[in-house]
Motif scaffolding. Sequence first.
Motif, mmCIF file in Angstrom:
data_model
loop_
_atom_site.group_PDB
_atom_site.id
_atom_site.type_symbol
_atom_site.label_atom_id
_atom_site.label_comp_id
_atom_site.label_asym_id
_atom_site.label_seq_id
_atom_site.Cartn_x
_atom_site.Cartn_y
_atom_site.Cartn_z
ATOM 1 N N GLY A 229 0.826 -1.212 0.000
ATOM 2 C CA GLY A 229 0.000 0.000 0.000
ATOM 3 C C GLY A 229 0.859 1.260 0.000
ATOM 4 O O GLY A 229 0.548 2.245 -0.672
ATOM 5 N N GLY A 230 1.961 1.227 0.738
ATOM 6 C CA GLY A 230 2.885 2.370 0.757
ATOM 7 C C GLY A 230 3.519 2.605 -0.598
ATOM 8 O O GLY A 230 3.700 3.747 -1.030
ATOM 9 N N PHE A 231 3.837 1.515 -1.309
ATOM 10 C CA PHE A 231 4.419 1.667 -2.640
ATOM 11 C C PHE A 231 3.424 2.295 -3.604
ATOM 12 O O PHE A 231 3.809 3.064 -4.484
ATOM 13 C CB PHE A 231 4.919 0.329 -3.179
ATOM 14 C CG PHE A 231 6.220 -0.100 -2.563
ATOM 15 C CD1 PHE A 231 7.323 0.741 -2.590
ATOM 16 C CD2 PHE A 231 6.339 -1.337 -1.941
ATOM 17 C CE1 PHE A 231 8.528 0.364 -2.015
ATOM 18 C CE2 PHE A 231 7.539 -1.724 -1.364
ATOM 19 C CZ PHE A 231 8.629 -0.873 -1.399
ATOM 20 N N VAL A 232 2.149 1.997 -3.449
ATOM 21 C CA VAL A 232 1.136 2.622 -4.301
ATOM 22 C C VAL A 232 1.163 4.140 -4.079
ATOM 23 O O VAL A 232 1.131 4.923 -5.034
ATOM 24 C CB VAL A 232 -0.269 2.030 -4.013
ATOM 25 C CG1 VAL A 232 -1.356 2.839 -4.704
ATOM 26 C CG2 VAL A 232 -0.328 0.581 -4.448
ATOM 27 N N GLY A 233 1.251 4.538 -2.812
ATOM 28 C CA GLY A 233 1.353 5.970 -2.506
ATOM 29 C C GLY A 233 2.619 6.594 -3.064
ATOM 30 O O GLY A 233 2.614 7.729 -3.541
ATOM 31 N N MET A 234 3.725 5.819 -3.009
ATOM 32 C CA MET A 234 4.989 6.341 -3.535
ATOM 33 C C MET A 234 4.934 6.501 -5.054
ATOM 34 O O MET A 234 5.669 7.310 -5.621
ATOM 35 C CB MET A 234 6.144 5.418 -3.138
ATOM 36 C CG MET A 234 6.481 5.522 -1.661
ATOM 37 S SD MET A 234 7.641 4.267 -1.071
ATOM 38 C CE MET A 234 9.024 4.455 -2.150
ATOM 39 N N ILE A 235 4.073 5.749 -5.711
ATOM 40 C CA ILE A 235 3.927 5.871 -7.158
ATOM 41 C C ILE A 235 3.029 7.066 -7.500
ATOM 42 O O ILE A 235 3.367 7.895 -8.337
ATOM 43 C CB ILE A 235 3.355 4.565 -7.761
ATOM 44 C CG1 ILE A 235 4.403 3.459 -7.668
ATOM 45 C CG2 ILE A 235 2.901 4.777 -9.206
ATOM 46 C CD1 ILE A 235 3.857 2.073 -7.966
#
Length: 193
Positions: A111-117
Amino acid sequence: MLCRSFLDGTVDDVGWIVGIGGPLAGIVLRPWIGELINRLGARSTWAFGCVVFASGSIGSLFLDQLDWKIYFVRSCIVVGAALAFASSLTYVTQRYPIHRRTEASGIMGAGGFVGMIFGPLTGDLLLGGVERSRGDFTTLFITAGVAILIPLLLIPLMEPRPPDNREAPVRLREFVSTVRRYWPGTILFVNLV
């Protein structure tokens, strides 16, 4: 960058603000973030982190010169994000049995990686024009401040941690001894760089 475009800053100023303003506060305050989670609980600390992040983001709108305030708002953004991330990860792992905690952590990380994208993509969409205006930065900081309010509104709907999963709180002394025992030297060095 707001600093360079509107506050008569240089690329060096931007480097100092981004490199020192936030990460230093995030690293220095890390032991107390864990202690705050132990005292207030993961949900309350998560909500507090959202408020700190939103305050830093909205506070950026009121900067009119390069002084200590720009370091302060940048630190609020970084510390708010650290509070929210650590608290959310703690909350998720506390909700799952021990044999499923790694899975829960992985889902949170994804989920954090989605935000980082999507975060940088949103920034590029708002600031990607050839000529940037103060309005572009205003939109960017308001968007970030409002976006963090979405989880803030959803946090009260989450169930509190089950009482039978309670673990002894960790004190600052124990944090230091744990860091000494499991010193992540190379990883920490890479993060600092």
